[in-house]
Design an enzyme around this catalytic site. Structure first.
Site, PDB file in Angstrom:
ATOM      1  N   ASP A  12       4.718  -4.781   0.006  1.00  0.00           N
ATOM      2  CA  ASP A  12       3.390  -4.505  -0.397  1.00  0.00           C
ATOM      3  C   ASP A  12       2.548  -5.800  -0.708  1.00  0.00           C
ATOM      4  O   ASP A  12       2.953  -6.823  -0.425  1.00  0.00           O
ATOM      5  CB  ASP A  12       3.227  -3.741  -2.050  1.00  0.00           C
ATOM      6  N   GLY A  13       0.710  -4.933  -0.491  1.00  0.00           N
ATOM      7  CA  GLY A  13       0.256  -6.582  -0.208  1.00  0.00           C
ATOM      8  C   GLY A  13      -0.625  -6.943   0.707  1.00  0.00           C
ATOM      9  O   GLY A  13      -0.867  -7.511   1.160  1.00  0.00           O
ATOM     10  N   TRP A  64      -4.243  -9.497   1.168  1.00  0.00           N
ATOM     11  CA  TRP A  64      -3.760  -9.984   2.311  1.00  0.00           C
ATOM     12  C   TRP A  64      -4.952 -10.335   2.744  1.00  0.00           C
ATOM     13  O   TRP A  64      -5.271 -10.940   3.428  1.00  0.00           O
ATOM     14  CB  TRP A  64      -1.963  -9.980   3.008  1.00  0.00           C
ATOM     15  N   HIS A 116      -1.832  -5.120   7.642  1.00  0.00           N
ATOM     16  CA  HIS A 116      -0.367  -3.647   7.860  1.00  0.00           C
ATOM     17  C   HIS A 116       0.569  -4.723   9.329  1.00  0.00           C
ATOM     18  O   HIS A 116       1.873  -5.034   9.461  1.00  0.00           O
ATOM     19  CB  HIS A 116      -0.930  -3.120   8.472  1.00  0.00           C
ATOM     20  N   SER A 125       3.719   5.699   1.423  1.00  0.00           N
ATOM     21  CA  SER A 125       4.704   6.804   0.526  1.00  0.00           C
ATOM     22  C   SER A 125       3.820   8.251   0.712  1.00  0.00           C
ATOM     23  O   SER A 125       2.710   8.265   0.979  1.00  0.00           O
ATOM     24  CB  SER A 125       4.051   6.547  -0.941  1.00  0.00           C
ATOM     25  N   ARG A 129      -5.192   7.784   1.072  1.00  0.00           N
ATOM     26  CA  ARG A 129      -6.146   6.379   1.728  1.00  0.00           C
ATOM     27  C   ARG A 129      -6.601   7.356   3.207  1.00  0.00           C
ATOM     28  O   ARG A 129      -6.704   8.125   3.852  1.00  0.00           O
ATOM     29  CB  ARG A 129      -5.257   5.472   2.616  1.00  0.00           C
ATOM     30  N   LEU A 167      24.198  -3.593  10.396  1.00  0.00           N
ATOM     31  CA  LEU A 167      22.741  -3.660   9.462  1.00  0.00           C
ATOM     32  C   LEU A 167      22.427  -2.521   9.868  1.00  0.00           C
ATOM     33  O   LEU A 167      21.974  -1.715  10.739  1.00  0.00           O
ATOM     34  CB  LEU A 167      21.893  -5.004   9.462  1.00  0.00           C
ATOM     35  N   ARG A 194      10.298  -6.324  -5.020  1.00  0.00           N
ATOM     36  CA  ARG A 194       8.642  -5.671  -4.567  1.00  0.00           C
ATOM     37  C   ARG A 194       8.057  -7.235  -4.491  1.00  0.00           C
ATOM     38  O   ARG A 194       7.927  -7.468  -5.101  1.00  0.00           O
ATOM     39  CB  ARG A 194       8.328  -4.540  -5.908  1.00  0.00           C
ATOM     40  N   LEU A 199       7.438   1.884  -9.854  1.00  0.00           N
ATOM     41  CA  LEU A 199       7.998   2.160  -8.303  1.00  0.00           C
ATOM     42  C   LEU A 199       7.068   2.877  -7.438  1.00  0.00           C
ATOM     43  O   LEU A 199       7.588   3.160  -6.361  1.00  0.00           O
ATOM     44  CB  LEU A 199       9.189   2.630  -9.155  1.00  0.00           C
TER      45      LEU A 199
HETATM   46  C1  IPE Z   1       3.780   1.239  -2.649  1.00  0.00           C
HETATM   47  O1  IPE Z   1       2.935   0.610  -2.443  1.00  0.00           O
HETATM   48  C2  IPE Z   1       3.839   2.189  -1.269  1.00  0.00           C
HETATM   49  C3  IPE Z   1       4.949   1.739  -0.218  1.00  0.00           C
HETATM   50  C4  IPE Z   1       4.468   0.360  -0.590  1.00  0.00           C
HETATM   51  C5  IPE Z   1       4.246   1.865   1.062  1.00  0.00           C
HETATM   52  P1  IPE Z   1       1.311   1.411  -2.852  1.00  0.00           P
HETATM   53  O2  IPE Z   1       0.072  -0.030  -2.850  1.00  0.00           O
HETATM   54  O3  IPE Z   1       0.768   2.563  -2.438  1.00  0.00           O
HETATM   55  O4  IPE Z   1       1.061   1.726  -4.061  1.00  0.00           O
HETATM   56  P2  IPE Z   1       0.007   1.742  -5.811  1.00  0.00           P
HETATM   57  O5  IPE Z   1      -1.225   2.374  -5.072  1.00  0.00           O
HETATM   58  O6  IPE Z   1       0.207   0.165  -5.536  1.00  0.00           O
HETATM   59  O7  IPE Z   1       0.795   2.325  -6.946  1.00  0.00           O
HETATM   60  C1  IPE Z   2       1.745  -1.614   0.798  1.00  0.00           C
HETATM   61  O1  IPE Z   2      -0.013  -2.802   1.631  1.00  0.00           O
HETATM   62  C2  IPE Z   2       1.962  -1.332   2.600  1.00  0.00           C
HETATM   63  C3  IPE Z   2       1.539   0.374   2.123  1.00  0.00           C
HETATM   64  C4  IPE Z   2       1.232   0.622   0.951  1.00  0.00           C
HETATM   65  C5  IPE Z   2       1.245   0.909   3.916  1.00  0.00           C
HETATM   66  P1  IPE Z   2      -1.019  -2.152   0.954  1.00  0.00           P
HETATM   67  O2  IPE Z   2      -1.462  -1.110   2.342  1.00  0.00           O
HETATM   68  O3  IPE Z   2      -0.584  -0.879  -0.698  1.00  0.00           O
HETATM   69  O4  IPE Z   2      -1.665  -3.352   0.382  1.00  0.00           O
HETATM   70  P2  IPE Z   2      -1.737  -3.751  -0.916  1.00  0.00           P
HETATM   71  O5  IPE Z   2      -1.773  -3.291  -1.694  1.00  0.00           O
HETATM   72  O6  IPE Z   2      -3.857  -2.757  -1.352  1.00  0.00           O
HETATM   73  O7  IPE Z   2      -2.385  -4.802  -0.701  1.00  0.00           O
HETATM   74 MG    MG Z   3      -0.707  -1.600  -2.111  1.00  0.00          MG
END
Ligand code: IPE
Ligand code: IPE
Ligand code: MG
Length: 250
Positions: A17-18, A22, A34, A62, A68, A128, A185, A192
């Site tokens: 995530d993030g 970033w 990404h 997810s 999105r 792995l 995470r 989660l």
């Molecule tokens: C969870 O992250 C899904 C992935 C990292 C693939 P999200 O960014 O979608 O989760 P929320 O919306 O913050 O809960």
């Molecule tokens: C996780 O990063 C990757 C996916 C969910 C596909 P995010 O796209 O959720 O990034 P943030 O949380 O918005 O920074």
């Molecule tokens: Mg996210």
């Protein structure tokens, strides 16, 4: 060389995530984040065997991420295709066995085909196990599992009272992989987000504030070190605090 303070044979699950935040912090578009995340994942995968990680399950997209904007979803899907096309031979050469979990029917036929090809190419590799959760939701995993068991009851190959935890485990997308020992995470959120709801019931959790594109092998090692300090009890008492142990030492 194996780091001996970290147990070997681990299954680590990661919520990547993030990426978007970033990119925004760099004044870039989310998709750039990404792409950087995909690069960070490459380093994580490479580091696993030396860190004692035998299985790695990553949350890449997810079932809720379909909500999105269209542009971000299609950019992510193209990135998955590109990643599979460009990296699969290198992954196979490194002894990685790739498995994808999630609702494949929602993916484009071209991506579904690439996944099948990648799984066939890497099948049986034992250095792995890399499980990629794509269009994955923990609740959907449980719903699909329930449907499979309901079918068994309907065609009378099973009675409702015979259903056990093992049966449920065996019809989840993650089967036959073991449950994760550790969940990491990235990105600062402490939730989660519908990841592996059944499988994480006794996993240890590490939440890191760092955005995934900045995640380093050193961060990974530190998370594993933190895991190695945890005492897992699975509801029982640790052997050194049980009554018989304390009475014996009295
Ligand atoms: C969870 O992250 C899904 C992935 C990292 C693939 P999200 O960014 O979608 O989760 P929320 O919306 O913050 O809960
Ligand atoms: C996780 O990063 C990757 C996916 C969910 C596909 P995010 O796209 O959720 O990034 P943030 O949380 O918005 O920074
Ligand atoms: Mg996210």
């Amino acid at each position: 060389m194996q780091d001996h303070t970290i147990p070997s044979g681990l299954h680590v699950a990661m919520i990547l995530d993030g990426n978007g935040r970033w990119a925004q912090s760099q004044g870039q578009r989310r998709l750039y984040g990404h792409h950087k995340g995909a690069k960070a994942l490459k380093n994580v995968v490479l580091a696993c065997p030396d860190l004692g990680v035998r299985y790695l399950t990553v949350y890449a997209f997810s079932s809720e991420n379909w909500k999105r904007p269209k542009e971000e979803v299609s950019g992510l899907m193209s990135l998955m295709e590109q990643y599979l096309e460009e990296e699969i031979q290198a992954l196979a050469d490194q002894g990685v066995c790739l498995k994808v979990i999630g609702n494949r029917q929602r993916l484009a036929p071209s991506l579904q085909k690439l996944i099948l090809k990648a799984e066939a190419l890497t099948e049986g590799n034992g250095r792995l196990g890399l499980q990629v959760a794509l269009s994955y939701g923990g609740r959907e995993d449980i719903v699909k599992a329930t449907q499979k068991l309901a079918m068994c009851v309907q065609n009378q190959t099973m009675r409702p009272e015979d259903i056990t935890e093992t049966h449920i485990t065996q019809v989840l997308w993650t089967y036959p992989w073991p449950d994760p020992d550790l969940l990491i995470r990235l990105g600062g959120e402490q939730r989660l987000s519908n990841f592996l709801l059944w499988q994480l019931s006794y996993s240890e959790f590490v939440f890191l504030p760092r955005y995934f594109p900045d995640f380093t092998v050193q961060d990974f090692r530190e998370a594993l070190m933190a895991y190695s300090q945890r005492q897992r009890k699975f509801g029982a008492l640790p052997s050194d605090t049980s009554e018989s142990a304390s009475m014996a030492s009295a």
